[in-house]
Design a protein around this motif. Structure first.
Motif, PDB file in Angstrom:
ATOM      1  N   SER A 107       0.816  -1.203   0.000  1.00 22.75           N
ATOM      2  CA  SER A 107       0.000   0.000   0.000  1.00 22.75           C
ATOM      3  C   SER A 107       0.853   1.259   0.000  1.00 22.75           C
ATOM      4  O   SER A 107       1.960   1.281   0.550  1.00 22.75           O
ATOM      5  CB  SER A 107      -0.928   0.008   1.219  1.00 22.75           C
TER       6      SER A 107
ATOM      7  N   ALA B 125       0.330   5.540   0.736  1.00 19.96           N
ATOM      8  CA  ALA B 125      -0.626   6.500   1.284  1.00 19.96           C
ATOM      9  C   ALA B 125       0.050   7.838   1.539  1.00 19.96           C
ATOM     10  O   ALA B 125       1.199   7.901   1.974  1.00 19.96           O
ATOM     11  CB  ALA B 125      -1.233   5.971   2.581  1.00 19.96           C
TER      12      ALA B 125
ATOM     13  N   SER C 132      -5.606   9.765   5.636  1.00 14.62           N
ATOM     14  CA  SER C 132      -4.907   9.773   4.348  1.00 14.62           C
ATOM     15  C   SER C 132      -5.649  10.625   3.338  1.00 14.62           C
ATOM     16  O   SER C 132      -6.875  10.573   3.234  1.00 14.62           O
ATOM     17  CB  SER C 132      -4.780   8.341   3.810  1.00 14.62           C
TER      18      SER C 132
ATOM     19  N   THR D  38      -4.439   7.456  -1.775  1.00 22.32           N
ATOM     20  CA  THR D  38      -3.831   6.129  -1.660  1.00 22.32           C
ATOM     21  C   THR D  38      -3.590   5.530  -3.042  1.00 22.32           C
ATOM     22  O   THR D  38      -4.225   5.912  -4.025  1.00 22.32           O
ATOM     23  CB  THR D  38      -4.733   5.171  -0.853  1.00 22.32           C
TER      24      THR D  38
ATOM     25  N   THR E   3      -1.412   1.678  -4.912  1.00 23.15           N
ATOM     26  CA  THR E   3      -0.883   0.337  -4.650  1.00 23.15           C
ATOM     27  C   THR E   3       0.364   0.086  -5.493  1.00 23.15           C
ATOM     28  O   THR E   3       0.400   0.420  -6.681  1.00 23.15           O
ATOM     29  CB  THR E   3      -1.932  -0.744  -4.980  1.00 23.15           C
TER      30      THR E   3
END
Length: 240
Positions: free
Chosen positions: A144, A146, A153, A156, A158
């Motif tokens: 992850s 963030a 947060s 975000t 990935t």
């Protein structure tokens, strides 16, 4: 209260409200805000991943909007659940609203965070790894990303890390087969030549035996007997 006093009070109140609004509105518009340029970043184990942050549209990407500490944004990578967690502070030093981070996955987690997470150009990043040092490269999987405070947060994304591919080349097996075939051919030829030589030698021996050897096995024995018989006949003739 007289009407004139009420009018004066209302006018004063409106002026104060207008001044406060003028003071608050620019400050709100100037608050810096960054976000990831992509929702997902993909790389193979061992590669360097480029993660780009960009000033959001409400920040207008101007130096005025990024004044003070508005050019600074917290960043978090991974987490305890994947045995790899990094907390970082990204600084847009030139205040152009764009920051590119480079994460080296070949050494990530194995050494000091500042050695595998860097900012390109004039920008900077201060990173700290909060999990234990890894004995090898990061495992394949999703990590992850963030921005903003840990409990709030602002954006975000990935990071998907794929397993490195390996290939096998069967070149040595082909060369071994060719060598074996060559050896078999040479061995067969040598055997044929040996058989031919043995046959020729046998034929020569038979011819020699037939020519120079009598039935008794002693060369010239028949001629000796003939000479002895002639001598005996001559001897008898002389005596008579």
């Amino acid at each position: 209260m007289r009407p004139s006093n009420r009018s004066a009070l209302l006018t004063t109140t409106l002026l104060v409200a207008a001044v406060l609004a003028a003071a608050v509105m620019p400050a709100a518009a100037a608050s810096g805000h960054y976000e990831f340029t992509d929702d997902a970043y993909t790389a193979e184990q061992g590669e360097v991943v480029s993660i780009t942050l960009s000033g959001a549209s409400d920040a207008n990407n101007t130096s005025a909007a990024l004044a003070g500490e508005n050019n600074t944004v917290p960043l978090r990578i991974g987490g305890e659940d994947v045995n790899f967690a990094v907390n970082a502070t990204v600084v847009d030093e030139d205040r152009d609203g764009n920051v590119t981070l480079e994460l080296n996955t070949s050494t990530a987690g194995q050494t000091n965070a500042s050695s595998y997470l860097n900012a390109a150009g004039n920008d900077s990043v201060n990173a700290t790894q909060t999990t234990e040092t890894l004995p090898a490269t990061l495992n394949a999987g999703d990590y992850s990303l963030a921005l903003g405070p840990a409990n709030n947060s602002t954006d975000t994304a990935t990071l998907s890390l794929q397993a490195a591919e390996t290939t096998t080349e069967p070149a040595e097996t082909t060369e071994t087969t060719e060598t074996t075939e060559s050896t078999d051919t040479e061995t067969t030829t040598t055997a044929d030549e040996t058989n031919e030589t043995t046959t020729n030698a046998s034929a020569t021996t038979d011819a020699t035996t037939a020519t120079g050897t009598s039935d008794t096995g002693i060369p010239g024995f028949s001629a000796v007997l003939a000479v002895v018989a002639l001598l005996a006949a001559a001897f008898l003739a002389v005596r008579r």
